[in-house]
Write a protein that holds these residues in place. Structure first.
Motif, PDB file in Angstrom:
ATOM      1  N   LYS A 154       0.827  -1.213   0.000  1.00 48.13           N
ATOM      2  CA  LYS A 154       0.000   0.000   0.000  1.00 48.13           C
ATOM      3  C   LYS A 154       0.859   1.259   0.000  1.00 48.13           C
ATOM      4  N   ASN A 158       1.553   3.965  -3.048  1.00 45.42           N
ATOM      5  CA  ASN A 158       0.770   5.147  -2.685  1.00 45.42           C
ATOM      6  C   ASN A 158      -0.717   4.910  -2.937  1.00 45.42           C
ATOM      7  N   GLU A 160      -4.681   4.069  -2.008  1.00 45.46           N
ATOM      8  CA  GLU A 160      -5.622   4.443  -0.962  1.00 45.46           C
ATOM      9  C   GLU A 160      -6.001   3.231  -0.123  1.00 45.46           C
ATOM     10  N   TYR A 224      -3.326   1.028  -9.435  1.00 46.16           N
ATOM     11  CA  TYR A 224      -2.102   1.277  -8.668  1.00 46.16           C
ATOM     12  C   TYR A 224      -0.947   0.362  -9.068  1.00 46.16           C
ATOM     13  N   HIS A 257      -6.801   8.949 -11.502  1.00 48.00           N
ATOM     14  CA  HIS A 257      -6.863   8.291 -10.204  1.00 48.00           C
ATOM     15  C   HIS A 257      -7.664   7.002 -10.339  1.00 48.00           C
ATOM     16  N   THR A 261     -13.494   4.006  -5.032  1.00 43.09           N
ATOM     17  CA  THR A 261     -13.374   4.794  -3.801  1.00 43.09           C
ATOM     18  C   THR A 261     -13.958   3.986  -2.647  1.00 43.09           C
TER      19      THR A 261
END
Length: 263
Positions: A154, A158, A160, A224, A257, A261
């Motif tokens: 994680k 970087n 979330e 990511y 991004h 979420t």
């Protein structure tokens, strides 16, 4: 001054990520535009989203180089009232070509998976079997617990959030990885002695199978595990252009991004 075209850039990209390394089902290469079109500015991204296209237009880009192909399956219509058609219309109206390097950039040395391995601090990194493969396997400098390793992933990416599949009370030294959606390689990583695997897009039954086979899995997400290649690819292109004395300006995507979420 020499006129630089999409063809010239495509030749550089084929040196960085040879097309023959792509999987048979993939669709890399020039997907929008002409090989004869001039190129003065390039925008490098992971995806070709509306936000990326708008940023490319603002930058004045003639070419977007993306990891994920904007056109993946056969296009049976060109509806500008639908998302794909609208994006293609905007690209064409602004004379922006799109070139994709997908699984060839995943597999090539120095590509997506080697960048991911470096981000995670893995050492003694190798391909699974052949000289060219989608995934990688490497070692951690020090053994970790599953929870500590998940936190390490994680922090390194970087991200979330990550999802941990804890397969039992054993330490991790050897790690398999495949950026994006690479859960099909979990069993191969286990065969090669890995105690953990890092990828994205993990499904429920795949997680169950990993527990049964005693291999931890960290799902760090498609975004990511692959986004770090954007900066590295921009640097690779700049280095190759400098060797060839190509005067091309490069911008990289810093606005995208993860689509997910946590609520």
């Amino acid at each position: 001054m020499k006129k630089i075209t999409v063809q010239h850039v495509a030749e550089v990209m084929n040196k960085i990520a040879p097309r023959q390394f792509a999987e048979e089902w993939d669709n890399p290469g020039l997907l929008v535009g002409s090989f004869n079109a001039p190129v003065e500015k390039i925008f490098v991204s992971l995806d070709v989203t509306d936000e990326v296209i708008n940023a490319a237009v603002e930058f004045g880009a003639n070419l977007i180089i993306a990891h994920h192909p904007i056109i993946f399956r056969a296009v049976k219509n060109f509806r500008t009232d639908l998302p794909l058609g609208k994006k293609l219309e905007t690209l064409i109206k602004n004379d922006i070509a799109v070139f994709a390097a997908h699984t060839n950039l995943d597999s090539v040395q120095g590509g997506v998976n080697d960048v991911l391995a470096e981000k995670l601090g893995l050492i003694d990194v190798k391909t699974f079997d052949d000289e060219i493969s989608l995934g990688r396997i490497g070692k951690l400098p020090e053994k970790m617990t599953a929870k500590d390793f998940a936190m390490h992933v994680k922090k390194s990416l970087n991200a979330e959030f990550v999802r941990l599949v804890d397969a039992g009370d054993f330490l991790i030294e050897k790690v398999g990885i495949c950026g994006g959606a690479g859960s099909e390689f979990i069993s191969k990583a286990k065969f090669h002695g890995a105690q953990a695997f890092v990828t994205g897009d993990l499904k429920y039954h795949e997680a169950q199978s990993a527990v049964e086979n005693k291999i931890h899995v960290v799902d760090a997400g498609h975004f990511y595990t692959e986004f770090p290649i954007v900066h590295v690819l921009a640097e690779m292109l700049a280095a190759e252009f400098e060797k060839l004395s190509y005067r091309i300006k490069i911008a990289e995507d810093k606005i995208s991004h993860d689509v997910f979420t946590i609520i």
